[in-house]
Each structure stands twice: as C-alpha cells, then as structure tokens.
Design a protein around this motif. Sequence first.
Motif, PDB file in Angstrom:
ATOM      1  N   ASP A 198       0.811  -1.219   0.000  1.00 38.98           N
ATOM      2  CA  ASP A 198       0.000   0.000   0.000  1.00 38.98           C
ATOM      3  C   ASP A 198       0.847   1.273   0.000  1.00 38.98           C
ATOM      4  O   ASP A 198       0.447   2.295  -0.541  1.00 38.98           O
ATOM      5  N   TRP A 199       2.025   1.204   0.620  1.00 38.73           N
ATOM      6  CA  TRP A 199       2.847   2.404   0.762  1.00 38.73           C
ATOM      7  C   TRP A 199       3.662   2.736  -0.495  1.00 38.73           C
ATOM      8  O   TRP A 199       4.206   3.834  -0.609  1.00 38.73           O
ATOM      9  N   ALA A 200       3.753   1.797  -1.413  1.00 42.51           N
ATOM     10  CA  ALA A 200       4.623   1.980  -2.585  1.00 42.51           C
ATOM     11  C   ALA A 200       3.870   2.659  -3.729  1.00 42.51           C
ATOM     12  O   ALA A 200       2.958   2.071  -4.316  1.00 42.51           O
ATOM     13  N   GLU A 201       4.260   3.881  -4.030  1.00 43.90           N
ATOM     14  CA  GLU A 201       3.598   4.660  -5.082  1.00 43.90           C
ATOM     15  C   GLU A 201       3.715   3.977  -6.445  1.00 43.90           C
ATOM     16  O   GLU A 201       2.796   4.025  -7.268  1.00 43.90           O
ATOM     17  N   GLN A 202       4.862   3.295  -6.680  1.00 46.65           N
ATOM     18  CA  GLN A 202       5.062   2.622  -7.979  1.00 46.65           C
ATOM     19  C   GLN A 202       4.018   1.529  -8.211  1.00 46.65           C
ATOM     20  O   GLN A 202       3.662   1.239  -9.341  1.00 46.65           O
ATOM     21  N   CYS A 203       3.556   0.918  -7.119  1.00 45.17           N
ATOM     22  CA  CYS A 203       2.560  -0.150  -7.250  1.00 45.17           C
ATOM     23  C   CYS A 203       1.247   0.384  -7.818  1.00 45.17           C
ATOM     24  O   CYS A 203       0.575  -0.291  -8.595  1.00 45.17           O
ATOM     25  N   LYS A 204       0.896   1.609  -7.417  1.00 43.13           N
ATOM     26  CA  LYS A 204      -0.332   2.224  -7.936  1.00 43.13           C
ATOM     27  C   LYS A 204      -0.215   2.440  -9.442  1.00 43.13           C
ATOM     28  O   LYS A 204      -1.155   2.220 -10.191  1.00 43.13           O
ATOM     29  N   GLN A 205       0.965   2.866  -9.881  1.00 46.28           N
ATOM     30  CA  GLN A 205       1.201   3.095 -11.308  1.00 46.28           C
ATOM     31  C   GLN A 205       1.037   1.798 -12.096  1.00 46.28           C
ATOM     32  O   GLN A 205       0.366   1.759 -13.130  1.00 46.28           O
ATOM     33  N   VAL A 206       1.646   0.724 -11.591  1.00 45.77           N
ATOM     34  CA  VAL A 206       1.560  -0.573 -12.269  1.00 45.77           C
ATOM     35  C   VAL A 206       0.123  -1.094 -12.244  1.00 45.77           C
ATOM     36  O   VAL A 206      -0.376  -1.646 -13.230  1.00 45.77           O
ATOM     37  N   SER A 207      -0.550  -0.905 -11.126  1.00 42.50           N
ATOM     38  CA  SER A 207      -1.936  -1.348 -11.007  1.00 42.50           C
ATOM     39  C   SER A 207      -2.830  -0.655 -12.030  1.00 42.50           C
ATOM     40  O   SER A 207      -3.709  -1.284 -12.640  1.00 42.50           O
ATOM     41  N   GLU A 208      -2.593   0.632 -12.266  1.00 42.28           N
ATOM     42  CA  GLU A 208      -3.375   1.370 -13.263  1.00 42.28           C
ATOM     43  C   GLU A 208      -3.139   0.816 -14.667  1.00 42.28           C
ATOM     44  O   GLU A 208      -4.066   0.716 -15.473  1.00 42.28           O
ATOM     45  N   VAL A 209      -1.900   0.438 -14.954  1.00 44.33           N
ATOM     46  CA  VAL A 209      -1.587  -0.158 -16.256  1.00 44.33           C
ATOM     47  C   VAL A 209      -2.302  -1.503 -16.408  1.00 44.33           C
ATOM     48  O   VAL A 209      -2.865  -1.816 -17.464  1.00 44.33           O
ATOM     49  N   LEU A 210      -2.307  -2.306 -15.333  1.00 40.54           N
ATOM     50  CA  LEU A 210      -2.992  -3.603 -15.377  1.00 40.54           C
ATOM     51  C   LEU A 210      -4.494  -3.428 -15.596  1.00 40.54           C
ATOM     52  O   LEU A 210      -5.122  -4.223 -16.308  1.00 40.54           O
ATOM     53  N   GLU A 211      -5.067  -2.383 -14.999  1.00 39.31           N
ATOM     54  CA  GLU A 211      -6.495  -2.101 -15.207  1.00 39.31           C
ATOM     55  C   GLU A 211      -6.764  -1.856 -16.690  1.00 39.31           C
ATOM     56  O   GLU A 211      -7.767  -2.330 -17.239  1.00 39.31           O
ATOM     57  N   GLU A 212      -5.879  -1.107 -17.334  1.00 38.43           N
ATOM     58  CA  GLU A 212      -6.041  -0.830 -18.763  1.00 38.43           C
ATOM     59  C   GLU A 212      -5.868  -2.101 -19.593  1.00 38.43           C
ATOM     60  O   GLU A 212      -6.623  -2.360 -20.527  1.00 38.43           O
ATOM     61  N   LEU A 213      -4.873  -2.905 -19.249  1.00 41.90           N
ATOM     62  CA  LEU A 213      -4.627  -4.153 -19.986  1.00 41.90           C
ATOM     63  C   LEU A 213      -5.795  -5.128 -19.816  1.00 41.90           C
ATOM     64  O   LEU A 213      -6.131  -5.881 -20.739  1.00 41.90           O
ATOM     65  N   ALA A 214      -6.416  -5.097 -18.641  1.00 36.96           N
ATOM     66  CA  ALA A 214      -7.545  -6.002 -18.376  1.00 36.96           C
ATOM     67  C   ALA A 214      -8.724  -5.719 -19.310  1.00 36.96           C
ATOM     68  O   ALA A 214      -9.521  -6.616 -19.612  1.00 36.96           O
ATOM     69  N   LYS A 215      -8.811  -4.476 -19.782  1.00 39.76           N
ATOM     70  CA  LYS A 215      -9.903  -4.114 -20.691  1.00 39.76           C
ATOM     71  C   LYS A 215      -9.733  -4.746 -22.069  1.00 39.76           C
ATOM     72  O   LYS A 215     -10.720  -5.021 -22.749  1.00 39.76           O
ATOM     73  N   ILE A 216      -8.479  -4.948 -22.473  1.00 40.40           N
ATOM     74  CA  ILE A 216      -8.245  -5.421 -23.838  1.00 40.40           C
ATOM     75  C   ILE A 216      -7.794  -6.876 -23.910  1.00 40.40           C
ATOM     76  O   ILE A 216      -7.914  -7.518 -24.939  1.00 40.40           O
TER      77      ILE A 216
END
Length: 213
Positions: free
Chosen positions: A29-47
């Motif tokens: 939860d404390w790692a800002e980079q994880c949020k960035q990667v999670s957002e990319v995965l959300e986009e990939l999950a759409k396609i």
Amino acid sequence: MSVINIKTAEEYNNAINEDKVSVVLFSADWAEQCKQVSEVLEELAKILKQLQFYSLNAEKYAEISLKHQIDAVPTIIFFKAGTAVDRVDGVDIAALTTKCKKLGANNSSNSGETLEERLKSLINHAPVMIFMKGDRNAPRCGFSRTLIEIVNKVGIPYETFDILTDEEVRQGLKTYSDWPTYPQVYVKGELIGGLDIVKELQANNELESSLKG
C-alpha cells in the motif's frame, strides 16, 4: 473486467491454478510505484480478456512472497496452471505490456482477432468511452486533463483507455475513426469527437444529451 484483489491464501491458490493465464501483482500500500503498475494492469484487463489480473499484498502474505522470491515491490508474476511462467520485477511498463500481450495471444482461442475487432470491442466497452493519454485519475496531457474536467462536471459515468499503454490501439484508432488526434470520445460505439467538439457541445448546452446518446 478489472484487477481482482486477493484477500485470502485460498483465493490466491484458486487464482494461480486457473485455466487462464493469471497475472499477479505483488504490491504494498505504501509503494507509489505499485499504484502506477496497477493502473496499467487495469487498462490491460480491458483489452486482454483472455488473461485474469490479480493484486496481492506482498507483506500480508509473506510466505507466498518468500516462495516466489519477491525481494521488492512491485513484482508481477505470470502463472499458468499453478506454475510461474514469467515475471517482471519493478516498474517496466513496456516489458509488462509486451509479456501480457504475448501470453494473451498464446492463451486465446481468439488469437486471430483482427485489430478492427479489438478496436470495436474497446469502443463498446462502456456506453461512454474516452481514449486519452493517461487515465481519468492521472491525465498525461493538457488536452486530456481539460476533457476529463469538463466530462466530470456533467456527472455521467464513463470509462477511459490509456493509449500510451498500447501503440497498436493508439495508431489503429486514428485510422479506424478517421480522427488524427487524442483524446477521442465515443458514445455507444459512435465517435463524438475530441476536446474542441466537447467544448462546443458544452457551450451550446448539448454535452449532457450527447453523452447520454
């Protein structure tokens, strides 16, 4: 489809033993980079609907993290039938996107899907779809930021797709829609236009009715 948060060890075991390729983000939860990667995965999950995406708290499930030699977060591991088949350590969006697409194509009975079919599917992912640089929470250009601010004021639900995560979609959609710039707004699969059109609709008090289709 989106990233599923794993809440128990049993859910984790079920996730990695699926027939689909499972993409698991080990995060904190404390790692800002994880949020960035999670957002990319959300986009990939759409396609990449032939893959299943998960997120796991690496610190909460230390035994699982130790088993897979998770030394730092974020780390992404790709599983197929319970076996780790690939991984991405740290923030490497290009490698993550490439590996997801490669494994998705290998795992799909629809791997012959054309670009046009993919674009059509994405455009119809939600009644209002916005293709932009970045996403609704973190626009990555001034035009996209302004558009999101305008649409947010209308209060109508919408989904976004980050074109920076998929060069094929970024270039293909320009040709498909015959619209050379971004952002692009679609309502029920039909192109409304870009920022200038949205501003014009707003000025004429027609934006809300246009987004409702």
